[in-house]
Design an enzyme around this catalytic site. Structure first.
Site, PDB file in Angstrom:
ATOM      1  N   TYR A   1       2.006  -2.388  -7.106  1.00 26.40           N
ATOM      2  CA  TYR A   1       2.955  -2.465  -8.210  1.00 26.40           C
ATOM      3  C   TYR A   1       4.377  -2.562  -7.663  1.00 26.40           C
ATOM      4  CZ  TYR A   1       4.414   2.385  -7.397  1.00 26.40           C
ATOM      5  OH  TYR A   1       4.927   3.532  -6.840  1.00 26.40           O
ATOM      6  N   CYS A   2       5.292  -3.064  -8.519  1.00 19.47           N
ATOM      7  CA  CYS A   2       6.717  -3.058  -8.175  1.00 19.47           C
ATOM      8  C   CYS A   2       7.441  -2.308  -9.288  1.00 19.47           C
ATOM      9  CB  CYS A   2       7.233  -4.480  -7.972  1.00 19.47           C
ATOM     10  SG  CYS A   2       7.122  -5.510  -9.433  1.00 19.47           S
ATOM     11  N   ILE A   3       8.664  -2.658  -9.609  1.00 18.91           N
ATOM     12  CA  ILE A   3       9.429  -1.892 -10.585  1.00 18.91           C
ATOM     13  C   ILE A   3       8.754  -1.890 -11.954  1.00 18.91           C
ATOM     14  CG2 ILE A   3      11.591  -1.837 -11.906  1.00 18.91           C
ATOM     15  CD1 ILE A   3      13.082  -2.650  -9.490  1.00 18.91           C
TER      16      ILE A   3
ATOM     17  N   ARG B   1       5.895  -4.339 -12.656  1.00 15.13           N
ATOM     18  CA  ARG B   1       4.673  -5.150 -12.671  1.00 15.13           C
ATOM     19  C   ARG B   1       3.522  -4.498 -11.915  1.00 15.13           C
ATOM     20  NH1 ARG B   1       7.503 -10.543 -10.543  1.00 15.13           N
ATOM     21  NH2 ARG B   1       9.130  -9.053 -10.027  1.00 15.13           N
TER      22      ARG B   1
END
Length: 491
Positions: free
Chosen positions: A436-438, A440
């Site tokens: 995951y990122c910020i 997504r």
């Protein structure tokens, strides 16, 4: 290659997430002691030094963060290897070392070669070394050596291999760095030489590259100090005024940041409101639940992905308009010489924290510009959506089973949400990788035909992106970590 670049984008979020802490400490320290930045107040000095301990060592943080973020199992040995590699490269290629290698006095070393820029702040070197360290970890962390050297097997071997990689990289950079440095400085100077128009061009591509994650590379040229521009560094420099920053760098501090405030605090919220008002009546409540949370995130923190991804792929024309308007805002604000800046993003928090800096200029006028852009975004988005029947949240043709069920943001059942998403992705046997990122959730899948987008949307996600047959991105928002943690348990 796209997957690798996206993985790098995710890894970059690890060190970037530290920047708000620097902003908080520096901003509060300056509010307490605006004239001396801690020179006359021990507590303010404590906070300023704390913030500087992040900004002054960004290169190290990026090396450690990227190495950790790109490693297969997020192990600390990868982070340690990133630190080892960074220390070796920066010491081998420091101005002192290069002058010694060339057998000349330090003062005779040509500064246009760029070796003076290889220091603890150098984000470019940090990212490069982080990639090398992660590659070494992923390749050698399970390597078994003969019994005589068994102690150095596995993860203990990785820092040693990284050191070898760092030596090789240093030899290559000894010859390549001056060329790279001059080319990137030339590109930066080209944009600098274009003044406000150049700032607008930069901002346009900044937004346009968001879907690929490559906007980080562009930001590193202008915001950080790897190539002599360092707009963030100059803006937060306590010794700089607008005049001093212009004399030192050829542009006024905040030129490549200030124009984002009207967009993130006002423009995108205006777009969100337009999309809510143009949603189908029976779907308006669902659209509002999605867009209002994105509106708040954009205004307060400057995190724009929840709104941008809600229409980016549904209506690419709207996103192109958004990129153009962002470029216009940054160019206009630069032309008017209104100045403000940030360490994380152009939201209310950074706007307030930098309010008393010497480099700030007419910050209240940014609010006036922001109100104008709120109106522009609202009416342009509303006109385009209604006249062209564009598909934005709440205007999709297909109905989604259970779309009337809206999760309360304070009482979200992340377990149920994760289970629904996992079912829609084809079950745990169809998952080949999860990260995951910020905002997504990024998933590698085995069989794309097993993905059921309607089922995933039942979890009230902001959107779904499928950049390739083997990759699915589920846009969730800032709470994505908790969904990912629940899915990890299920897997």
């Amino acid at each position: 290659m796209k997957q690798k670049l996206q993985a790098l984008g995710r890894a970059l979020m690890q060190p970037v997430a530290l920047l708000p802490a620097a902003a908080l400490m520096l901003g509060i320290g300056y509010w307490i002691d605006p004239s001396g930045w801690g020179g006359s107040n021990p507590f303010a000095n404590f906070l300023v030094k704390g913030g500087a301990s992040i900004l002054d060592f960004l290169g190290i943080l990026f090396a450690v963060g990227v190495a950790y973020g790109l490693s297969k199992d997020k192990n600390g040995a990868a982070a340690l290897s990133g630190l080892v590699g960074f220390l070796m490269v920066t010491n081998l290629l420091s101005a002192d070392s290069v002058a010694h290698f060339k057998q000349i006095p330090l003062e005779e070393l040509d500064k246009t070669l760029g070796f003076h820029a290889i220091n603890n702040k150098n984000v470019f070197i940090g990212i490069l070394v982080g990639i090398l360290a992660a590659a070494a970890y992923n390749r050698f962390h399970q390597t078994k050596l003969p019994d005589a050297f068994a102690f150095f097997s596995g993860r203990r071997l990785v820092p040693i291999v990284t050191a070898v990689y760092a030596i090789i990289a240093s030899l290559v950079l000894f010859f390549a760095w001056p060329v790279i440095y001059k080319a990137l400085v030339g590109f930066g100077n080209l944009i600098l030489g274009m003044g406000p128009i150049g700032a607008g061009i930069y901002a346009f591509f900044n937004r346009l590259l968001i879907p690929t994650g490559l906007h980080h590379a562009l930001n590193n040229v202008f915001w950080f100090d790897a190539f002599g521009i360092g707009d963030i560094t100059n803006y937060w420099n306590p010794e700089f005024t607008q005049t001093a920053s212009a004399a030192a760098s050829g542009y006024y501090a905040g030129m490549y940041q200030a124009g984002f405030f009207p967009i993130m605090m006002f423009g995108l919220p205006g777009a969100a409101l337009a999309m809510i008002h143009t949603a189908k009546p029976e779907k308006r409540k669902v659209a509002a639940s999605l867009l209002i949370s994105g509106l708040v995130a954009s205004f307060v923190t400057g995190v724009t992905e929840p709104i941008e991804f809600s229409f980016m792929f549904l209506s690419p024309l709207l996103y192109l308009i958004h990129a153009v308007l962002t470029g216009i805002s940054v160019a206009l604000v630069a032309f008017l010489r209104y100045a403000s800046g940030f360490t994380f993003s152009a939201g209310l928090i950074d706007y307030i924290l930098g309010f008393k800096l010497k480099t700030v200029n007419k910050p209240l006028m940014l609010l006036v510009v922001g109100v104008v852009f709120f109106a522009i975004y609202y009416f342009v988005f509303r006109l385009m959506i209604t006249k062209l029947d564009l598909k934005t949240p709440g205007r999709e043709d297909e109905s989604v089973e259970g779309e009337g069920q809206v999760l309360d943001s304070k009482e979200t059942d992340f377990t149920r949400m994760a289970a629904t998403i996992l079912e829609g992705l084809g079950g745990k046997d169809n998952i080949d990788g999860l990260d995951y990122c910020i905002t997504r959730l990024r998933v590698n899948i085995k069989d794309n035909l097993l993905v059921d987008e309607k089922k995933i949307k039942e979890a009230r996600v902001s959107g779904i992106v499928r950049p390739s047959k083997s990759n699915v991105q589920v846009i969730i928002g800032p709470q994505v970590q908790f969904v990912k943690d629940e899915m990890d348990k299920m897997l």
